[in-house]
Design a protein around this motif. Structure first.
Motif, mmCIF file in Angstrom:
data_model
loop_
_atom_site.group_PDB
_atom_site.id
_atom_site.type_symbol
_atom_site.label_atom_id
_atom_site.label_comp_id
_atom_site.label_asym_id
_atom_site.label_seq_id
_atom_site.Cartn_x
_atom_site.Cartn_y
_atom_site.Cartn_z
ATOM 1 N N LYS A 13 16.293 -0.608 -20.244
ATOM 2 C CA LYS A 13 17.430 -1.262 -20.901
ATOM 3 C C LYS A 13 18.656 -1.187 -20.015
ATOM 4 N N LEU A 35 20.685 -4.289 -18.316
ATOM 5 C CA LEU A 35 22.097 -4.482 -18.628
ATOM 6 C C LEU A 35 22.933 -4.612 -17.367
ATOM 7 N N HIS A 36 22.618 -3.792 -16.380
ATOM 8 C CA HIS A 36 23.482 -3.732 -15.204
ATOM 9 C C HIS A 36 23.055 -4.638 -14.065
ATOM 10 N N VAL A 65 29.554 -6.312 -17.510
ATOM 11 C CA VAL A 65 28.731 -5.452 -18.356
ATOM 12 C C VAL A 65 29.343 -5.342 -19.734
ATOM 13 N N PHE A 83 28.863 -8.509 -21.590
ATOM 14 C CA PHE A 83 27.466 -8.670 -21.949
ATOM 15 C C PHE A 83 27.114 -7.797 -23.131
ATOM 16 N N ARG A 84 27.642 -6.570 -23.088
ATOM 17 C CA ARG A 84 27.363 -5.646 -24.196
ATOM 18 C C ARG A 84 27.880 -6.193 -25.507
ATOM 19 N N TRP A 98 23.905 -4.593 -27.633
ATOM 20 C CA TRP A 98 22.958 -3.526 -27.278
ATOM 21 C C TRP A 98 23.665 -2.194 -27.219
ATOM 22 N N LEU A 99 22.905 -1.195 -27.120
ATOM 23 C CA LEU A 99 23.368 0.190 -26.991
ATOM 24 C C LEU A 99 24.466 0.460 -28.027
#
Lengths: 316, 415
Positions: free
Chosen positions: A158, A162-163, B405, B408-409, B414-415
């Motif tokens: 994950k 993501l990165h 990032v 995107f998050r 996510w997370l």
């Protein structure tokens, strides 16, 4: 003797003369031929050694009585004999023998002189064909290389997805990150165990470079990646023999190796035993070779199949 | 008779087997307590006393074949009966099925695959006896998807190590034509469409052989070729009323499926026939097209060897010069002798490389109409070692910046 065919002349000379020097030389193509052939194909393009060997043969054969051969000069004698060797080689391949008499000669000589052939063998050098018969001059082009490498650290997929810009990760569909780089144009499957499968490269070095780049990306993302056990797992190559091939004939003569089901797949699947390569042969003359672990296997497989395909060149 | 065990009541060891009204009993000789009744029982009596007996322990009829195997064998036998195969085929197919089902590769597959396995065994048996059965027929009988059937067939061939000879086209033609309903008068078939079976069969065979000589059969599914050939043969036997009937209508009348590639095969066959017709002297006056050439199929088939040699350039450029020396005396010898024809035949067989487009080469259609743009071989990269240094900037282009990032998050949650 004048009106008799070459075969009759030879048989007469065999039975009437106690000249054992003729037969062993004629039967030399038979014995080392199984041993010689793979060696010859493995050395691609090493013609010099073979030519020098042929010169040795030339001098040896000058003492042999070759009067039965029709219309041969000293130069052609050697060629004829190499064609004999080539002829038996083709016979054993299952294709048409170029010189049918040679096959009969073998049987006769082995029948009439079973034990006496041996001493003369030790004297003369093993006979190899002077040049590889009809070497194709076509080089298969590598199209795809699949390799694996171990990064030796657990990865958080994950996090990577993501990165990293060039990554896609859909855990419901497949349990790995699919990452792509532009140069060399390849795709990699990165698993959480730290193993990477790299596909799409066109050469072994490019595959290694691409795998290193993937490892470097993972490293930059913060994982202690190493580069262990890089191994090429599969190589796919393709080429074109430039003439149409009668697949029905090929499956009849090489039934134990080929599988041709036009209802399922338009090509013939030829599973070569040595080297262990699978070839897909199509009617257009295009051949795909796969299953190799290194380049020489591909070249060897193609040199093995090319004479077989040539024998199916013309429509029946 | 002292039996084993001790009496639970008094502990004495003297247990006697006794029969009480023909029921065996173990009785303690000391206190008379009945230890057990019917020690030596069968499973049936056990079951009567409501004691469970495991299937594996039953001494009753131990079934030698598992239920799955029995069902599979019955299915194979039904298939053979439907296809009206001889009894020998049935035995062979059943034996293959039994052998295959024992192997670990097939033992635990899904029921659907096991049914396909039965079909594959029948298919392999037919092929080995040169009985022309196509995969399409078996798949339609089993309501199976062809790719699944293909995978089961290939794994069966590998596991059992069977050698399956190729499908013989001649037998396939015979069998396929048998299913055509054009030989008997019936309600929906008009009178001029009826045909004699032997004539149709002979002409279809000729057309199929012509197709196999001109590279139309290799690599292609055989059934569409046979359908197209049958259609052409049927049209040519009575061109008058039949020329106007299209292929689709023909298949409907004959009660046969029209496979989609049949139209293409028909087109290719007509093209070959037109090429051949251009070499036949008495047809040169006519301007033949795809419709009218059908009328002359009989003549074309009769002289097919000669026409094929002259209508199409058989060999590649290099070979033509070798064979040209031998070819000149051959061609004028056969076929209709006419001085005009001989002169014109002499020209094409002279072995010239460039034909100016008048004669097309005898090649498979995929080579005549290459669809793919032939890519130039990739220029070989300057000798790379695979150990070149990798620049940081190159790697960084693949990494997201922190702002990206964040964005995107937020977007993905996510997370």
């Amino acid at each position: 003797m004048e009106g008799a065919s070459p075969l009759e002349q030879y048989l007469e000379s065999c039975s009437w003369q106690d000249d054992f020097s003729t037969s062993p030389h004629l039967s030399t193509p038979m014995s080392p031929y199984d041993i010689e052939l793979p060696i010859q194909t493995a050395e691609d393009g090493v013609f010099a050694s073979q030519l020098s060997q042929s010169k040795e043969l030339h001098t040896d054969f000058s003492s042999v009585d070759l009067s039965f051969l029709p219309d041969v000069t000293q130069d052609n004698k050697e060629q004829n004999l190499s064609e004999d060797g080539h002829g038996t080689q083709k016979e054993l391949d299952g294709s048409l023998a170029s010189n049918e008499d040679s096959g009969v000669f073998m049987d006769e000589s082995s029948l009439s002189h079973p034990g006496t052939a041996q001493p003369s063998f030790l004297e003369c050098p093993p006979m190899t064909p002077t040049t590889p018969p009809e070497s194709s001059g076509i080089v298969p082009q590598l199209q795809n290389i699949v390799s694996t490498v171990n990064l030796a650290c657990k990865l958080d997929l994950k996090n990577i997805a993501l990165h990293a810009r060039n990554a896609e990760y859909n855990p419901k569909r497949f349990a790995a990150v699919i990452m792509r780089i532009r140069e060399p144009r390849t795709t990699a499957l990165i698993f959480s165990s730290g193993k990477i499968v790299c596909t799409g490269a066109k050469s072994e070095d490019q595959s290694r470079l691409a795998a290193r780049k993937y490892a470097r990306v993972v490293q930059k993302l913060g994982f202690p990646a190493r580069f262990l056990d890089f191994k090429i797992q599969n190589m796919v190559a393709s080429c074109d023999v430039r003439f149409p091939i009668q697949l029905e004939g090929l499956v009849l003569t090489h039934q134990q190796f080929s599988s041709y089901e036009p209802e399922l797949f338009p090509g013939l699947v030829y599973k070569m035993v040595k080297p262990r390569i699978v070839l897909l042969i199509f009617v257009s003359g295009k051949v795909v070779l796969t299953g190799a672990k290194n380049r020489s296997e591909i070249y060897e497989a193609f040199e093995n199949i090319y004479p077989i395909l040539r024998s199916f060149k013309k429509p029946s | 008779m002292a039996a084993r065990g001790r009496c639970p009541e008094c502990g004495s060891g003297s247990l006697v087997e006794d029969a009480h009204y023909a029921q065996q009993q173990l009785v303690c000789a000391a206190c008379g307590c009945v230890v057990s009744e019917g020690l030596l029982t069968t499973t049936y009596t056990d079951e009567e006393h409501l004691r469970e007996v495991a299937y594996s322990q039953s001494t009753g009829q131990k079934e030698q074949l598992s239920r799955c195997l029995q069902r599979g064998i019955r299915r194979v036998q039904d298939l053979c009966k439907v296809l009206q195969l001889p009894a020998v085929f049935e035995e062979t197919a059943v034996s293959y099925f039994q052998r295959a089902l024992q192997l670990p590769a097939f033992h635990l597959v899904s029921l659907e695959k096991k049914e396909l396995l039965g079909g594959c065994c029948v298919f392999v048996t037919c092929r080995q006896h040169n009985w022309p059965l196509t995969m399409g027929t078996i798949c339609s009988l089993l309501y199976a998807k062809q790719d699944l059937f293909a995978s089961v067939y290939l794994s069966l061939q590998k596991e059992l190590g069977l050698s399956v000879p190729a499908l013989s086209l001649a037998d396939l033609v015979t069998t396929h034509l048998n299913s055509f309903r054009l030989f008997q008068p019936s309600a929906n078939v008009p009178a001029p469409f009826l045909e004699d079976r032997e004539k149709l069969l002979a002409r279809t065979m000729g057309l199929v052989e012509l197709a196999s000589e001109t590279w139309l059969v290799t690599g292609r599914h055989p059934v569409p070729v046979v359908t197209a050939a049958a259609f052409l043969a049927w049209q040519s036997l009575q061109p008058g009323p039949r020329l106007s009937c299209p292929l689709a209508r023909f298949c409907r009348l004959a009660g046969v499926d029209l496979p989609p590639p049949a139209h293409l095969r028909l087109k290719e066959l007509l093209e070959i026939l037109l090429g051949m017709a251009s070499q036949l002297s008495w047809l040169r006056a006519f301007r033949l097209d795809k419709k009218t050439v059908v009328k002359h199929v009989g003549d074309l088939l009769q002289h097919r060897v000669f026409l094929l040699k002259n209508a199409f350039s058989q060999q590649d450029g290099e070979e033509q010069q070798d064979t040209a020396l031998g070819q000149d005396p051959d061609s004028p010898g056969q076929g209709p002798p006419s001085s005009l024809v001989a002169q014109e035949q002499g020209c094409p067989s002279a072995g010239k490389r460039q034909r100016g487009g008048s004669l097309r080469p005898l090649l498979p259609p995929c080579l005549l109409r290459p669809r793919k743009r032939l890519r130039a071989a990739a220029p070989s990269a300057p000798a790379s070692t695979g150990d070149e240094p990798i620049s940081d900037s190159e790697i960084e282009q693949y990494l997201r910046s922190p702002e990206e990032v964040q964005a995107f998050r937020k977007a993905k949650g996510w997370l």
